[in-house]
Design a protein around this motif. Structure first.
Motif, PDB file in Angstrom:
ATOM      1  N   LEU A 107       0.848  -1.190   0.000  1.00 36.83           N
ATOM      2  CA  LEU A 107       0.000   0.000   0.000  1.00 36.83           C
ATOM      3  C   LEU A 107       0.883   1.239   0.000  1.00 36.83           C
ATOM      4  O   LEU A 107       2.008   1.194   0.515  1.00 36.83           O
ATOM      5  N   GLY A 158      -7.010  -1.241   0.063  1.00 35.86           N
ATOM      6  CA  GLY A 158      -6.545   0.074   0.487  1.00 35.86           C
ATOM      7  C   GLY A 158      -7.652   0.943   1.065  1.00 35.86           C
ATOM      8  O   GLY A 158      -7.414   2.076   1.468  1.00 35.86           O
ATOM      9  N   THR A 192      -3.020   0.649  -3.791  1.00 34.33           N
ATOM     10  CA  THR A 192      -2.381  -0.647  -3.606  1.00 34.33           C
ATOM     11  C   THR A 192      -1.379  -0.866  -4.741  1.00 34.33           C
ATOM     12  O   THR A 192      -1.453  -0.217  -5.785  1.00 34.33           O
TER      13      THR A 192
END
Length: 123
Positions: free
Chosen positions: A50, A85, A98
């Motif tokens: 992330l 995310g 992500t």
């Protein structure tokens, strides 16, 4: 830089060197991405990546905590889904990007700028 601006993959070394339940940071300088990237070896055995900056405040998520399938911000405890995310708790309201992680044999490969396919888990 948009999510369509995929960058060259980065070999992060043997997957076995990263303890389960831990987070480590790949710097923007090393990846070429516009943010550091938090790479998580989750409790489910999978690897996830992330953007490292919390969408609520400029805090490093790689200093946070892995809780099941989320990464919790160390400042205000917003928990971001490792797969999407998306924040699952307040105060964050915007998702973080992500990045795809793949395996090449026993080696972990980060694909900065390539969004993680939904439903995919790299173990």
């Amino acid at each position: 830089m948009s999510t369509s601006d995929a960058l060259p993959p980065i070999d992060l070394g043997p997957a076995g060197q990263y303890p389960e339940g831990e987070v480590f940071r790949v710097s923007a300088e090393d990846s070429g991405w516009n943010d550091d990237i938090a790479v998580v070896h989750a409790e489910d055995g999978g690897f996830y990546a992330l953007d490292d900056t919390c969408s609520h405040e400029a805090v490093s998520l790689s200093d946070g905590y892995v809780e099941e399938d989320t990464l919790e911000c160390p400042m205000h405890a917003s928990a971001f889904c490792l797969r999407t995310g998306v924040p699952e708790t307040l105060p964050a309201m915007r998702p973080v990007k992500t990045h795809q992680i793949t395996m090449d044999g026993d080696r972990l490969v980060l694909h900065p700028g390539t969004p993680r396919p939904h439903g995919d888990s790299t173990a």
